[in-house]
Design an enzyme around this catalytic site. Sequence first.
Site, short mmCIF file in Angstrom:
data_model
loop_
_atom_site.label_atom_id
_atom_site.label_comp_id
_atom_site.label_asym_id
_atom_site.label_seq_id
_atom_site.Cartn_x
_atom_site.Cartn_y
_atom_site.Cartn_z
CE LYS A 35 12.79 2.01 7.57
NZ LYS A 35 12.58 3.48 7.37
NE ARG A 129 12.88 10.00 7.17
CZ ARG A 129 13.37 8.85 6.53
NH1 ARG A 129 12.47 8.09 5.94
NH2 ARG A 129 14.30 8.27 7.43
CE1 TYR A 261 -13.30 -7.41 -14.21
CE2 TYR A 261 -11.32 -7.63 -12.97
CZ TYR A 261 -12.68 -7.89 -12.96
OH TYR A 261 -13.29 -8.55 -11.99
CG MET A 309 -8.96 -7.63 -5.61
SD MET A 309 -10.35 -7.42 -4.46
CE MET A 309 -10.81 -5.93 -5.16
#
Length: 365
Positions: A35, A129, A261, A309
Amino acid sequence: MIDRVKAIIHLDNLIHNFNLLKAVYQNKRVMAVVKADAYGHGSVEVAKHLETHGCDFFAVTDLLEGIELRQAGIQSDILLFGKTSPQNIDKIKHYHLTQTIDSLEYAQSLNSYGIRIQTHIVIDTGMSRFGIYCQHQEDIKETAEEVEKMMALLHLNHQGIYTHFAAADEEKEAFTKHQYDVFCQLIQAIEFKGLDLGIKHCSNSAAILKYRDRHMDMVRTGIAMYGYPPIKTKLNFLPVMDVFARVISLRKIRPGDGISYGITHIAKKDMRLASIAIGYADGYNRLLSNQDYFFYKGKKLKVMGRVCMGVTMVDVSHIDIQVGDFVEVFGQNKPLDQMATQLNTITYELLTNMSKKRVIFEYSK
Ligand SMILES: Cc1ncc(COP(=O)(O)O)c(C=O)c1O
């Protein structure tokens, strides 16, 4: 520059790990959990390779993941852990997928379409769940009756029953034992009525390694197969994914110069910095700012300042490195589980975070 970040997927290590787990389980049936794009490794490539090496049962989250595997030519059984909207039952049938059913109501709703599909029933023995609630001895009678009704539905072809351990990777042995015992007692109660429950399964990676007497008819493995057993083991699991990022810029900075930053690091001496083309948008966590290192030719390159980023700066004052070179972010030489501990998370999250849009995946056999 293309190839900013690349993930090398070692399919030979995947098979090595799969075979280790199979051996623990005396070469019986091992379901590969693929998955979330095979925990970020690429489900089509992973499932294809496993299938050619003897794996005959896969599990995914939902219909879309199941269809992707079928369209890629996977022939083996594919169990959907998650629910499919009953309106899409024709697709479950068309793609020969196996649907998990978690309640009589859901089973009846699927059955009402008159389309015959294969199913596994899931029992909630303690995870709270998904599945029919059966967390205590006193729930067994009612659950057994519900399962019986589900199995009697004309268009559902019952193939198996399973539960999922909530804490097999933790020191909560009594809790896991309780889950297992309730599941076994439920099975007994149903089989006592002469019903054939088919494939019974409960173990995930941690339970495969830790509770070797509880394997039942099949085990389900995810994380250990990808190289990261969630508990301590003497078995030699090998990481399947290595991530490398490229040096895109080099500079010398002087004492007092700030880095990245927020200027969270100020150079104390003359330094040489490399800007590495990986950042949080690629899947490299920003909380590793000033905390982590990359690996290059036997040397550690300390992360300096905040992770951006798509770029992270490292100290290369002590090494010879060129623009265009690749450094290892994690993999064979830089353990991902250490990074996970540092981030107070799990390897599952870090692996699935690697961005398919920004990272180039290469498969090596
Ligand atoms: C129902 C079920 N079985 C098995 C697994 C595999 O677990 P692991 O990756 O810990 O082996 C998962 C993964 O979360 C799961 O949801």
